[in-house]
Motif scaffolding. Structure first.
Motif, short mmCIF file in Angstrom:
data_model
loop_
_atom_site.label_atom_id
_atom_site.label_comp_id
_atom_site.label_asym_id
_atom_site.label_seq_id
_atom_site.Cartn_x
_atom_site.Cartn_y
_atom_site.Cartn_z
N SER A 276 0.83 -1.20 0.00
CA SER A 276 0.00 0.00 0.00
C SER A 276 0.86 1.24 0.00
O SER A 276 2.06 1.21 0.25
CB SER A 276 -0.90 0.00 1.24
OG SER A 276 -0.11 -0.01 2.40
N ASN A 277 0.24 2.36 -0.31
CA ASN A 277 0.92 3.64 -0.39
C ASN A 277 1.54 3.98 0.97
O ASN A 277 0.88 3.96 1.99
CB ASN A 277 -0.09 4.71 -0.79
CG ASN A 277 0.61 5.98 -1.26
OD1 ASN A 277 1.69 6.32 -0.79
ND2 ASN A 277 -0.03 6.66 -2.19
N SER A 278 2.83 4.30 0.96
CA SER A 278 3.53 4.60 2.20
C SER A 278 3.36 6.04 2.64
O SER A 278 3.80 6.41 3.72
CB SER A 278 5.02 4.30 2.04
OG SER A 278 5.58 5.11 1.01
N SER A 279 2.72 6.87 1.81
CA SER A 279 2.60 8.28 2.16
C SER A 279 1.73 8.49 3.39
O SER A 279 1.85 9.52 4.07
CB SER A 279 2.00 9.07 0.97
OG SER A 279 0.68 8.65 0.72
N ASP A 280 0.86 7.52 3.73
CA ASP A 280 0.01 7.68 4.91
C ASP A 280 0.83 7.71 6.20
O ASP A 280 0.32 8.13 7.24
CB ASP A 280 -1.01 6.53 4.98
CG ASP A 280 -2.09 6.70 3.93
OD1 ASP A 280 -2.70 5.68 3.59
OD2 ASP A 280 -2.28 7.82 3.45
N ARG A 281 2.06 7.25 6.17
CA ARG A 281 2.88 7.25 7.39
C ARG A 281 3.16 8.67 7.89
O ARG A 281 3.56 8.85 9.02
CB ARG A 281 4.19 6.51 7.12
CG ARG A 281 4.02 5.02 6.89
CD ARG A 281 5.35 4.30 7.00
NE ARG A 281 6.32 4.78 6.03
CZ ARG A 281 6.51 4.21 4.85
NH1 ARG A 281 5.80 3.14 4.52
NH2 ARG A 281 7.40 4.67 4.01
N THR A 282 2.99 9.65 7.00
CA THR A 282 3.27 11.03 7.39
C THR A 282 2.04 11.69 8.03
O THR A 282 2.13 12.83 8.46
CB THR A 282 3.71 11.86 6.18
OG1 THR A 282 2.64 11.91 5.22
CG2 THR A 282 4.93 11.23 5.52
N ASP A 283 0.92 11.01 8.09
CA ASP A 283 -0.29 11.59 8.66
C ASP A 283 -0.22 11.66 10.18
O ASP A 283 0.35 10.80 10.84
CB ASP A 283 -1.52 10.76 8.28
CG ASP A 283 -1.86 10.86 6.79
OD1 ASP A 283 -1.29 11.73 6.11
OD2 ASP A 283 -2.70 10.07 6.34
N HIS A 284 -0.84 12.71 10.74
CA HIS A 284 -1.16 12.75 12.17
C HIS A 284 -2.58 12.21 12.32
O HIS A 284 -3.34 12.15 11.35
CB HIS A 284 -1.09 14.18 12.70
CG HIS A 284 0.22 14.86 12.41
ND1 HIS A 284 1.37 14.57 13.09
CD2 HIS A 284 0.54 15.83 11.51
CE1 HIS A 284 2.36 15.32 12.64
NE2 HIS A 284 1.88 16.09 11.67
N HIS A 285 -2.95 11.84 13.55
CA HIS A 285 -4.28 11.27 13.74
C HIS A 285 -4.95 11.86 14.98
O HIS A 285 -4.29 12.14 15.98
CB HIS A 285 -4.22 9.74 13.86
CG HIS A 285 -3.81 9.08 12.58
ND1 HIS A 285 -2.50 8.72 12.33
CD2 HIS A 285 -4.52 8.72 11.48
CE1 HIS A 285 -2.43 8.17 11.12
NE2 HIS A 285 -3.63 8.15 10.60
N MET A 294 -9.42 10.22 12.55
CA MET A 294 -9.31 11.18 11.47
C MET A 294 -7.85 11.56 11.25
O MET A 294 -7.15 11.94 12.21
CB MET A 294 -10.11 12.45 11.77
CG MET A 294 -10.14 13.42 10.59
SD MET A 294 -10.96 14.98 11.00
CE MET A 294 -9.71 15.71 12.07
N ALA A 295 -7.38 11.39 10.03
CA ALA A 295 -6.01 11.78 9.70
C ALA A 295 -5.98 13.26 9.35
O ALA A 295 -6.98 13.82 8.89
CB ALA A 295 -5.50 10.95 8.53
N TYR A 296 -4.84 13.87 9.56
CA TYR A 296 -4.69 15.27 9.15
C TYR A 296 -3.22 15.58 8.93
O TYR A 296 -2.33 14.88 9.42
CB TYR A 296 -5.30 16.22 10.18
CG TYR A 296 -4.60 16.29 11.51
CD1 TYR A 296 -3.66 17.29 11.79
CD2 TYR A 296 -4.87 15.37 12.52
CE1 TYR A 296 -3.01 17.36 13.02
CE2 TYR A 296 -4.23 15.44 13.75
CZ TYR A 296 -3.30 16.43 13.99
OH TYR A 296 -2.66 16.50 15.20
#
Length: 578
Positions: A276-285, A294-296
């Motif tokens: 899966s896309n690794s860009s989600d690792r940079t999200d805060h929650h 909710m990610a932001y």
């Protein structure tokens, strides 16, 4: 209502559409064909005034939804494949018009026993494939093989070799090799070996039984029904019945069409194994009061002027480096929640059941979220379809939201004249969103599959026409990657969030703009392919909003005019009273 096509023609058109629905799952380059066929099908059911379709096929709808589930289950590649694989990674034969092997890759030598100066007809070529290949290279089409590589399916060559394990090894004609004589052509292998994974896809995608799957595999070796009967112990009549069932389930009318579907299976095998896309690792929650996650993301200095960025249905909060640098330079702080069901944010089950409640539900989420971050006064930025939520937030929380800054297309699409003014592809998408919103995610998901398979140019053609400002922006490598990331976020958790947005943007949501005391600024481009400048300007005048448009700028105004747009945003944010 306009005259519909005769029954026979409509049935043939529907069959072609259903074929394209399943073809696109294994051959993403069929995406353009799928959208066009779907557009014709939808338009054929509408009158000149584009009223509610009266004869939309439930069968087509069922297959579109099923295709979405298949694509979603199989996963997708996160990086476009190179246009050609290294020779060492696949079997590849360069042939002359007489069938002489001019060159061979190591894998072709290993798997097929091919060697230069030999003949392709001396290899373990199935009888049916040998006959087809002889006809093509020895007949009137011989000269066209190299010179007309871009021909459609009518000139394609699929041949099948048999190996020691008796599994089919399909190869397809490709463009002539570099350095060739102009008369050579390539046969390239589509996969190294047939595995149980291929059989599983046949069963899952088309509902083939185990017996039908085996027949399909044997057919791909070029075996005849009597030959299959001899190896399976079944009668030819039984096999004919099974073949009829296979063609019905795969929506093919002959073996060549069946071949075109089956030879794409390797793409699915590779696609389904990608991570899966690794860009989600940079999200805060942030955990909302009801337990949803909710990610932001946040951009700009922590003490910068706070602005709430509400993304649209196609592009999440993904910004190019130059825009981020400008955010810092201007001292802006963009707080970017990822709305329910997009990216890694949990979906909202209430909005899923009742799309009309989505704006109010989002506003309740924002109230808790912004309180947690300690923000009491800030500007709401509505990017494209995010405008619906920005306006509603300003209306329900006037003490929290000090102004609305709208970027691109903040106009309810309620007038059919607005839809007629769109480019053809956008028109088809808008009509789909208006009348059959559940079908739209399939089209989007198929487009992403095209991107993942390396069909970047074709997908861009679907959204942004050649020669337009948006196309020029989208062809920039960094902007392209940002757009693609946004597209993937749209369908990361399914189609419901997209369907919810679609429910609102093609209906009259102007009630969310009524009785606002805060200033509102609409930013638009004169070359917007979805909402015309005249439509946006008329809406702004009617509602009493400020309006500014940029000449020769399209829907991607935020990327094309970053510095000026952000400067205007800063002026609004700076005017926020304490």
């Amino acid at each position: 209502m306009t005259d519909l096509l005769p029954t026979k023609e409509r049935e043939e058109a529907q069959t072609s559409l259903i074929q394209a629905i399943y073809e696109v799952a294994i051959d993403p380059n069929v995406y353009d064909k799928l959208v066009d066929l779907w557009g014709r099908h939808l338009l054929a059911t509408l009158g000149e005034d584009l009223q509610t379709p009266q004869d939309l096929s439930p069968v087509v709808a069922q297959h579109l939804l099923r295709a979405f589930e298949i694509l979603n289950r199989l996963g997708r590649q996160e990086q476009a494949q190179a246009p050609a694989q290294p020779k060492s990674d696949r079997a590849e034969l360069r042939l002359s018009q007489s069938g002489e092997i001019l060159d061979t890759s190591p894998l072709a030598t290993e798997v097929l026993g091919a060697a230069p100066q030999g003949s392709v007809f001396d290899l373990a070529l199935s009888s049916e494939s040998a006959a087809r290949l002889r006809l093509e290279i020895g007949g009137k089409k011989a000269g066209a093989l190299a010179s007309n590589a871009a021909d459609d399916a009518a000139s394609e060559i699929y041949v099948f070799f048999t190996k020691g394990d008796k599994h089919p090894y399909p190869m397809v004609r490709e463009q002539p090799a570099e350095g060739g004589t102009g008369q050579d052509f390539i046969l390239a292998g589509l996969h190294n070996k047939w595995t149980e994974a291929h059989d599983q896809i046949l069963r899952k995608m088309f509902g083939l039984t185990d017996a039908e799957t085996r027949v399909a595999r044997e057919l791909l070796t070029g075996a005849t029904l009597p030959e299959i009967a001899a190896t399976t112990g079944r009668s030819v009549d039984t096999l004919r019945t099974q073949l009829k069932s296979i063609r019905r389930k795969t929506y093919t009318s002959n073996q060549q069409q069946l071949v075109r579907i089956m030879t794409g299976l390797e793409a699915l095998i590779k696609t389904s194994s990608m991570s899966s896309n690794s860009s989600d690792r940079t999200d805060h929650h942030f955990i909302l009061p009801d337990g949803r996650k909710m990610a932001y993301r946040c951009f700009g200095p922590e003490q910068g002027l706070p602005c709430l960025f509400i993304h649209n249905m196609l592009n999440g909060p993904n910004f190019p480096d130059a825009l981020i640098r400008e955010i810092h330079r201007l001292g802006l702080r963009l707080i970017c929640p990822i709305r329910p069901g997009f990216g890694s944010s949990d979906p909202d089950p209430v909005s899923r059941r009742h799309p009309r409640e989505a704006p109010d539900r989002f506003c309740a989420d924002m109230s808790a979220f912004l309180k947690h971050l300690g923000h009491r006064r800030l500007v709401a930025i509505g990017h494209m379809s995010g405008a619906v939520f920005a306006f509603r937030l300003a209306q329900l929380h006037p003490k929290l939201i000090t102004g609305v800054f709208n970027i691109s297309g903040a106009v309810p699409l309620t007038d059919m004249g607005q839809i007629r003014a769109m480019h053809y592809r956008q028109q088809i998408m808008a009509l789909t969103a208006r009348f059959t919103p559940r079908m739209l995610p399939t089209l989007l998901r198929a487009g992403i599959a095209q991107i993942d398979a390396g069909g970047v140019e074709a997908f861009l053609n679907a959204l942004y026409r050649q020669g337009t400002p948006d196309r020029a922006i989208a062809e920039h490598a960094e902007h392209r990657d940002i757009l693609f990331t946004g597209f993937r976020q749209t369908v990361q958790q399914g189609h419901w969030s997209f369907a919810i947005d679609s429910h609102h943007v093609v209906r009259d949501w102007s009630r969310y703009c009524a009785f606002l005391a805060q200033p509102v600024f609409l930013i638009h481009g004169t070359a917007d392919p979805v909402v015309t400048e005249a439509s946006a300007q008329s809406f702004a005048a009617r509602m009493g909003f400020q309006f500014h448009s940029y000449s020769d700028v399209g829907q991607l105004v935020l990327y094309q005019q970053s510095r000026d747009v952000l400067q205007r945003l800063k002026q609004m944010a700076s005017a926020t009273p304490e």
